[in-house]
Motif scaffolding. Structure first.
Motif, mmCIF file in Angstrom:
data_model
loop_
_atom_site.group_PDB
_atom_site.id
_atom_site.type_symbol
_atom_site.label_atom_id
_atom_site.label_comp_id
_atom_site.label_asym_id
_atom_site.label_seq_id
_atom_site.Cartn_x
_atom_site.Cartn_y
_atom_site.Cartn_z
ATOM 1 N N SER A 261 53.053 75.969 56.016
ATOM 2 C CA SER A 261 52.817 76.213 57.441
ATOM 3 C C SER A 261 53.266 75.017 58.282
ATOM 4 O O SER A 261 53.244 73.871 57.829
ATOM 5 C CB SER A 261 51.337 76.496 57.698
ATOM 6 N N LEU A 262 53.676 75.322 59.496
ATOM 7 C CA LEU A 262 54.039 74.297 60.471
ATOM 8 C C LEU A 262 52.798 73.509 60.878
ATOM 9 O O LEU A 262 51.715 74.082 61.027
ATOM 10 C CB LEU A 262 54.662 74.962 61.697
ATOM 11 N N PHE A 263 52.928 72.190 61.064
ATOM 12 C CA PHE A 263 51.794 71.407 61.534
ATOM 13 C C PHE A 263 52.262 70.295 62.456
ATOM 14 O O PHE A 263 53.422 69.857 62.413
ATOM 15 C CB PHE A 263 50.987 70.830 60.360
ATOM 16 N N HIS A 264 51.348 69.833 63.306
ATOM 17 C CA HIS A 264 51.572 68.701 64.191
ATOM 18 C C HIS A 264 50.364 67.779 64.050
ATOM 19 O O HIS A 264 49.233 68.177 64.351
ATOM 20 C CB HIS A 264 51.723 69.149 65.649
ATOM 21 N N LYS A 265 50.590 66.557 63.590
ATOM 22 C CA LYS A 265 49.510 65.606 63.314
ATOM 23 C C LYS A 265 49.532 64.493 64.361
ATOM 24 O O LYS A 265 50.592 63.958 64.686
ATOM 25 C CB LYS A 265 49.686 65.026 61.911
ATOM 26 N N GLY A 294 47.155 72.667 67.080
ATOM 27 C CA GLY A 294 47.565 74.016 66.694
ATOM 28 C C GLY A 294 47.193 74.319 65.256
ATOM 29 O O GLY A 294 46.072 74.056 64.813
ATOM 30 N N SER A 295 48.150 74.832 64.472
ATOM 31 C CA SER A 295 47.879 75.258 63.110
ATOM 32 C C SER A 295 47.644 74.062 62.195
ATOM 33 O O SER A 295 48.072 72.940 62.475
ATOM 34 C CB SER A 295 49.044 76.104 62.580
ATOM 35 N N VAL A 296 46.969 74.319 61.062
ATOM 36 C CA VAL A 296 46.612 73.256 60.124
ATOM 37 C C VAL A 296 47.636 73.204 59.001
ATOM 38 O O VAL A 296 48.331 74.182 58.721
ATOM 39 C CB VAL A 296 45.200 73.489 59.548
ATOM 40 N N PHE A 330 36.521 62.930 52.013
ATOM 41 C CA PHE A 330 36.469 63.344 53.408
ATOM 42 C C PHE A 330 37.859 63.659 53.968
ATOM 43 O O PHE A 330 38.029 63.738 55.185
ATOM 44 C CB PHE A 330 35.781 62.273 54.257
ATOM 45 N N SER A 331 38.856 63.832 53.116
ATOM 46 C CA SER A 331 40.170 64.277 53.572
ATOM 47 C C SER A 331 40.030 65.672 54.180
ATOM 48 O O SER A 331 39.297 66.514 53.649
ATOM 49 C CB SER A 331 41.154 64.318 52.409
ATOM 50 N N THR A 332 40.739 65.929 55.272
ATOM 51 C CA THR A 332 40.498 67.164 55.998
ATOM 52 C C THR A 332 41.756 67.692 56.664
ATOM 53 O O THR A 332 42.661 66.927 56.990
ATOM 54 C CB THR A 332 39.406 66.940 57.067
ATOM 55 N N ASP A 333 41.783 69.015 56.877
ATOM 56 C CA ASP A 333 42.873 69.653 57.617
ATOM 57 C C ASP A 333 42.461 69.935 59.062
ATOM 58 O O ASP A 333 43.148 70.673 59.770
ATOM 59 C CB ASP A 333 43.313 70.943 56.926
ATOM 60 N N LYS A 334 41.344 69.327 59.505
ATOM 61 C CA LYS A 334 40.874 69.514 60.890
ATOM 62 C C LYS A 334 40.964 68.191 61.657
ATOM 63 O O LYS A 334 41.952 67.892 62.286
ATOM 64 C CB LYS A 334 39.434 70.042 60.883
#
Length: 424
Positions: A261-265, A294-296, A330-334
């Motif tokens: 999936s596309l992501f923006h960090k 946006g998406s994760v 505590f690694s997260t995609d949020k």
């Protein structure tokens, strides 16, 4: 002095000195070997083969053969080429990669870089677990902390100080990543135990470790407000700013494979290593916030990762790292937000205690904490003693830490922060 300087800069003198310094001896098998042509400002260096030998449960014993070629000119421009060949005797996979760098503007730290090849990398690009620590922990305790994936990549980079105190770092890369697995159960002790699987988290869906390909682009901006400096021809000597450093990082991931999936960090970091507290010493602080727009992301390496620690003697840990936080827990995609505070009392407390005031020891105290979307808060208060040394040589610092999460008390323990001297 002028006459001697002219002599020292002649080709005949430099070549004669190089003939002496470039002689190969058996001792250099242990310390490393360098061959230099001083007049042409070129050199090639080889590290000791013994210093590159490592072990992990994925690759087994791993050897890293590499050298560094450098060429400079009179304006301090520099070309660097660094080829590497890695080979694991358990996974039996050859992993060559090469990096090249050209410093075209020494005054403004202008650099363009290129890197390509195959490498086994940690899921957190900051490499929270050093290979040397992991080697001894695996061989002696049969505990393999390091978590790896195979990466085939091509990366282009550019960085420069645009104006005083404002630095920009740009990069674009193609990356193809796939999982790797435990290939050996070798250790010196505890032979009946088994190494854990080579995945950072057991509680996540296996899809976050699937093979994938991405185009990734990033920009990092570092702002050092009111940065003081001294200016010389082709050289700029930078001094510490009295203001905190501000870092803003943005990274986009454009998937090539369908299962991604596309992501923006986005990341914001504010850090100050020295704030003068006058009679009671000084303190350091760090604040950072990481999130996705946006998406994760779909791959675990693209998550945001607080830097944990599960070793009693980590080497050169930054004060913005945690002492007792398990790696990747505590690694997260949020998102997560984090703070670190460390106060150095200098002589404010220990100088008032008899006998201790005759030593170089100083007291420190502080607290680190974070809040993550799924797991809530995590806090680590600590006290410590720093500046254990022999004469002018600093050896290590010691922290005693307690940890708490949203369910209350978790753990406590000692962390011995070794200096880079002991690492080398």
């Amino acid at each position: 002095k002028d006459s001697l300087q002219k002599l020292w800069n002649t080709r005949s003198y430099m070549d004669s000195m190089d003939r002496v310094n470039n002689k190969f001896t058996l001792l250099k098998l242990l310390t490393g070997y360098s061959y230099e042509k001083s007049y042409k400002k070129t050199s090639i260096s080889f590290p000791s083969p013994l210093s590159t030998l490592r072990f992990n449960a994925v690759e087994g014993f791993k050897i890293n053969l590499n050298c560094i070629w450098e060429k400079k000119d009179s304006t301090y421009r520099k070309w660097t080429i660094h080829p590497v060949i890695e080979y694991g005797f358990a996974d039996k996979i050859l992993k060559p990669h090469i990096s090249a760098e050209y410093k075209f503007d020494n005054y403004n730290q202008g650099i363009v870089s290129f890197k390509t090849g195959r490498q086994n990398q940690q899921y957190d690009t900051r490499d929270p677990i050093t290979e040397r620590n992991n080697t001894w922990n695996s061989l002696l305790n049969k505990i393999n902390r390091i978590r790896l994936f195979q990466n085939d990549f091509v990366t282009l980079g550019y960085r420069k100080e645009i104006f005083n105190g404002f630095y920009v770092n740009l990069s674009t890369s193609y990356t193809s990543r796939k999982p790797v697995f435990v290939n050996t159960q070798y250790s010196l002790r505890r032979k009946d135990f088994l190494y854990d699987e080579n995945i950072p988290r057991q509680d996540l869906d296996s899809k976050v470790y699937q093979e994938n390909s991405y185009l990734k682009n990033s920009i990092s901006i570092l702002i050092c407000p009111a940065q003081k400096f001294s200016s010389y021809p082709y050289v700029k000597v930078r001094d510490v700013s009295n203001w905190p450093n501000i870092t803003v990082d943005y990274e986009s991931g454009i998937p090539i494979t369908n299962n991604s999936s596309l992501f923006h960090k986005l990341k914001l970091k504010i850090k100050d290593n020295y704030v003068n507290a006058r009679l009671i010493g000084y303190f350091s602080y760090n604040f950072e916030a990481n999130t996705f727009i946006g998406s994760v992301p779909s791959y675990f390496a693209d998550f945001v990762h607080p830097v944990g620690n599960q070793l009693q003697t980590p080497i050169g840990t930054d004060f913005s790292h945690f002492n007792l936080l398990p790696y990747y827990e505590f690694s997260t995609d949020k998102y997560y937000v984090q703070f670190n505070f460390r106060h150095h009392f200098n002589g404010f407390i220990f100088d008032k205690i008899p006998l201790i005031n005759k030593t170089s020891l100083k007291m420190v105290a502080g607290c680190s904490g974070l809040y993550e979307h799924y797991k809530g808060q995590y806090i680590e208060p600590f006290v410590g003693i720093e500046n254990f040394r022999i004469g002018p040589i600093q050896l290590f610092d010691v922290d005693y830490t307690w940890s708490f999460d949203r369910n209350g008390y978790r753990d406590q323990g000692i962390t011995i922060r070794l200096t880079q001297l002991l690492n080398n």
